[in-house]
Design a protein around this motif. Structure first.
Motif, PDB file in Angstrom:
ATOM      1  N   PRO A   1       0.815  -1.234   0.000  1.00 28.80           N
ATOM      2  CA  PRO A   1       0.000   0.000   0.000  1.00 28.80           C
ATOM      3  C   PRO A   1       0.842   1.275   0.000  1.00 28.80           C
ATOM      4  CG  PRO A   1      -0.814  -1.571   1.622  1.00 28.80           C
ATOM      5  CD  PRO A   1       0.516  -2.067   1.183  1.00 28.80           C
ATOM      6  N   TRP A   2       2.019   1.185   0.635  1.00 24.35           N
ATOM      7  CA  TRP A   2       2.887   2.361   0.706  1.00 24.35           C
ATOM      8  C   TRP A   2       3.530   2.665  -0.645  1.00 24.35           C
ATOM      9  CZ3 TRP A   2       2.260   5.039   5.008  1.00 24.35           C
ATOM     10  CH2 TRP A   2       1.777   4.373   6.136  1.00 24.35           C
ATOM     11  N   LEU A   3       3.590   1.680  -1.500  1.00 30.16           N
ATOM     12  CA  LEU A   3       4.073   1.895  -2.868  1.00 30.16           C
ATOM     13  C   LEU A   3       2.925   2.295  -3.803  1.00 30.16           C
ATOM     14  CD1 LEU A   3       6.468  -1.171  -3.218  1.00 30.16           C
ATOM     15  CD2 LEU A   3       7.096   1.199  -2.733  1.00 30.16           C
ATOM     16  N   MET A   4       1.742   1.697  -3.572  1.00 32.70           N
ATOM     17  CA  MET A   4       0.620   1.926  -4.475  1.00 32.70           C
ATOM     18  C   MET A   4       0.059   3.336  -4.367  1.00 32.70           C
ATOM     19  SD  MET A   4      -1.129   0.703  -6.899  1.00 32.70           S
ATOM     20  CE  MET A   4      -0.888  -1.074  -6.884  1.00 32.70           C
ATOM     21  N   VAL A   5      -0.018   3.867  -3.162  1.00 39.09           N
ATOM     22  CA  VAL A   5      -0.602   5.204  -2.987  1.00 39.09           C
ATOM     23  C   VAL A   5       0.180   6.268  -3.762  1.00 39.09           C
ATOM     24  CG1 VAL A   5      -1.088   7.045  -1.329  1.00 39.09           C
ATOM     25  CG2 VAL A   5      -1.763   4.688  -0.814  1.00 39.09           C
ATOM     26  N   PRO A   6       1.500   6.374  -3.596  1.00 37.44           N
ATOM     27  CA  PRO A   6       2.228   7.377  -4.390  1.00 37.44           C
ATOM     28  C   PRO A   6       2.205   7.073  -5.887  1.00 37.44           C
ATOM     29  CG  PRO A   6       3.762   6.055  -3.104  1.00 37.44           C
ATOM     30  CD  PRO A   6       2.393   5.731  -2.612  1.00 37.44           C
ATOM     31  N   PHE A   7       2.180   5.774  -6.238  1.00 39.50           N
ATOM     32  CA  PHE A   7       2.116   5.406  -7.657  1.00 39.50           C
ATOM     33  C   PHE A   7       0.823   5.901  -8.287  1.00 39.50           C
ATOM     34  CE2 PHE A   7       0.991   2.393 -11.065  1.00 39.50           C
ATOM     35  CZ  PHE A   7       2.094   2.557 -11.889  1.00 39.50           C
ATOM     36  N   MET A   8      -0.312   5.696  -7.601  1.00 38.74           N
ATOM     37  CA  MET A   8      -1.594   6.145  -8.142  1.00 38.74           C
ATOM     38  C   MET A   8      -1.683   7.672  -8.167  1.00 38.74           C
ATOM     39  SD  MET A   8      -3.224   3.535  -9.177  1.00 38.74           S
ATOM     40  CE  MET A   8      -4.818   4.299  -9.502  1.00 38.74           C
ATOM     41  N   LEU A   9      -1.134   8.328  -7.157  1.00 38.57           N
ATOM     42  CA  LEU A   9      -1.104   9.798  -7.184  1.00 38.57           C
ATOM     43  C   LEU A   9      -0.302  10.301  -8.364  1.00 38.57           C
ATOM     44  CD1 LEU A   9      -0.647  10.668  -3.395  1.00 38.57           C
ATOM     45  CD2 LEU A   9      -2.690  11.058  -4.805  1.00 38.57           C
ATOM     46  N   PHE A  10       0.827   9.659  -8.614  1.00 41.30           N
ATOM     47  CA  PHE A  10       1.650  10.014  -9.772  1.00 41.30           C
ATOM     48  C   PHE A  10       0.862   9.830 -11.069  1.00 41.30           C
ATOM     49  CE2 PHE A  10       4.231   8.078 -13.180  1.00 41.30           C
ATOM     50  CZ  PHE A  10       4.974   9.187 -13.562  1.00 41.30           C
ATOM     51  N   LEU A  11       0.143   8.704 -11.190  1.00 39.38           N
ATOM     52  CA  LEU A  11      -0.648   8.446 -12.394  1.00 39.38           C
ATOM     53  C   LEU A  11      -1.714   9.516 -12.601  1.00 39.38           C
ATOM     54  CD1 LEU A  11      -1.445   4.615 -12.641  1.00 39.38           C
ATOM     55  CD2 LEU A  11      -0.020   6.001 -14.157  1.00 39.38           C
ATOM     56  N   TRP A  12      -2.423   9.865 -11.529  1.00 38.57           N
ATOM     57  CA  TRP A  12      -3.470  10.885 -11.639  1.00 38.57           C
ATOM     58  C   TRP A  12      -2.886  12.238 -12.048  1.00 38.57           C
ATOM     59  CZ3 TRP A  12      -8.439  11.017 -12.320  1.00 38.57           C
ATOM     60  CH2 TRP A  12      -9.234   9.954 -11.907  1.00 38.57           C
ATOM     61  N   LEU A  13      -1.796  12.633 -11.431  1.00 37.33           N
ATOM     62  CA  LEU A  13      -1.184  13.925 -11.763  1.00 37.33           C
ATOM     63  C   LEU A  13      -0.694  13.940 -13.200  1.00 37.33           C
ATOM     64  CD1 LEU A  13       0.805  14.624  -8.465  1.00 37.33           C
ATOM     65  CD2 LEU A  13      -1.258  15.812  -9.276  1.00 37.33           C
ATOM     66  N   LEU A  14      -0.064  12.846 -13.619  1.00 36.65           N
ATOM     67  CA  LEU A  14       0.430  12.765 -14.995  1.00 36.65           C
ATOM     68  C   LEU A  14      -0.723  12.799 -15.993  1.00 36.65           C
ATOM     69  CD1 LEU A  14       2.762  12.351 -16.997  1.00 36.65           C
ATOM     70  CD2 LEU A  14       2.543   9.875 -16.607  1.00 36.65           C
ATOM     71  N   ALA A  15      -1.763  12.011 -15.729  1.00 34.95           N
ATOM     72  CA  ALA A  15      -2.901  11.940 -16.647  1.00 34.95           C
ATOM     73  C   ALA A  15      -3.638  13.276 -16.735  1.00 34.95           C
ATOM     74  CB  ALA A  15      -3.857  10.838 -16.215  1.00 34.95           C
ATOM     75  N   LEU A  16      -3.848  13.930 -15.600  1.00 36.28           N
ATOM     76  CA  LEU A  16      -4.544  15.220 -15.606  1.00 36.28           C
ATOM     77  C   LEU A  16      -3.726  16.286 -16.332  1.00 36.28           C
ATOM     78  CD1 LEU A  16      -6.016  15.289 -11.988  1.00 36.28           C
ATOM     79  CD2 LEU A  16      -7.252  14.916 -14.135  1.00 36.28           C
ATOM     80  N   ASN A  17      -2.418  16.240 -16.150  1.00 35.12           N
ATOM     81  CA  ASN A  17      -1.560  17.212 -16.830  1.00 35.12           C
ATOM     82  C   ASN A  17      -1.570  16.981 -18.341  1.00 35.12           C
ATOM     83  OD1 ASN A  17       0.580  19.344 -16.863  1.00 35.12           O
ATOM     84  ND2 ASN A  17       1.793  17.647 -17.666  1.00 35.12           N
ATOM     85  N   LEU A  18      -1.448  15.718 -18.773  1.00 37.64           N
ATOM     86  CA  LEU A  18      -1.435  15.432 -20.203  1.00 37.64           C
ATOM     87  C   LEU A  18      -2.796  15.722 -20.840  1.00 37.64           C
ATOM     88  CD1 LEU A  18       0.702  12.167 -20.483  1.00 37.64           C
ATOM     89  CD2 LEU A  18       1.397  14.543 -20.840  1.00 37.64           C
ATOM     90  N   SER A  19      -3.875  15.481 -20.106  1.00 32.75           N
ATOM     91  CA  SER A  19      -5.194  15.797 -20.663  1.00 32.75           C
ATOM     92  C   SER A  19      -5.353  17.305 -20.833  1.00 32.75           C
ATOM     93  CB  SER A  19      -6.303  15.231 -19.774  1.00 32.75           C
ATOM     94  OG  SER A  19      -6.343  15.872 -18.509  1.00 32.75           O
TER      95      SER A  19
END
Length: 232
Positions: free
Chosen positions: A191-209
């Motif tokens: 979970p400690w790896l998944m939370v920052p990974f998903m935050l990174f994905l959301w930030l990257l996806a929102l920025n690219l969109s």
């Protein structure tokens, strides 16, 4: 059954609606988006057959399960469908369109996959977990794939187009594989790896969109629009 179906469908529809409605200039035809969503649903079956065949014939480790069975196979099937159905379609006429159609296919896939899981492992906790991780994960991989489809579609030069098409598959495969690898680690630390990974994905996806949407608006209103948006 109805409760399970509602819990399975709601997250995918919500995320798809968000990215669909972001395109305020030239929203895509709803029938096209629904069509791609349904195709995504149907993709679950050939992917399951191929994955089952690999699992029966080969003894695959965690790395191969993550990056080959999940990451490559699932993202390749999505990529293949998008390339041969909408990439050359007349409605794909601005950079942001790639995101809309890729997200529709990805969330269609995630929705049926989610339904099968919840039917076997139902409950509010499972539905909440699935909405936060697998369903949103598929949607975000779709954003990245669609962004680079849009880059390829409107790039000048064959070499540059091919490069972006390769990235449109390679990046989602890599990130999807990493997502599954974290889940399959079966360690307390996941979970400690998944939370920052998903935050990174959301930030990257929102920025690219946002970037893709700005490019679509700039194409419609002129390059000065993109400069003005960047000042905000």
């Amino acid at each position: 059954m109805l409760a399970t179906m509602g819990a399975a469908i709601a997250p995918g529809i919500a995320i798809l609606s968000y990215f669909y409605l972001k395109d305020k200039y030239e929203i895509e035809p709803l029938h096209m988006v629904v069509k791609m969503f349904i195709i995504g649903l149907l993709l679950v079956f050939p992917v399951m057959v191929v994955q089952f065949g690999f699992q029966e014939e080969l003894q695959l480790g965690v790395f191969a399960q993550s990056y080959v069975l999940a990451g490559f196979l699932e993202e390749f099937f999505k990529w293949f469908i998008i390339y041969y159905t909408v990439y050359q379609h007349v409605e794909f006429d601005e950079p942001y369109d790639g995101i809309v159609y890729a997200v529709a296919v990805s969330l269609g896939f995630a929705t049926l996959e989610n339904f099968f899981y919840l039917r076997e492992h139902g409950g509010a906790a499972a539905a909440f977990y699935r909405a936060l991780l697998p369903v949103s994960g598929h949607g975000l991989f779709g954003v990245l794939m669609g962004y680079y489809f849009g880059k390829a579609k409107f790039s000048v030069g064959r070499t540059r187009r091919r490069l972006y098409l390769v990235i449109s598959l390679a990046l989602p495969v890599m990130l999807h594989g990493t997502y599954d690898f974290i889940l399959l680690m079966q360690q307390p630390i996941w979970p400690w790896l998944m939370v920052p990974f998903m935050l990174f994905l959301w930030l990257l996806a929102l920025n690219l969109s946002r970037v893709a949407l700005n490019r679509s608006m700039a194409a419609a209103f002129g390059a000065h629009y993109e400069k003005e948006v960047e000042k905000i």
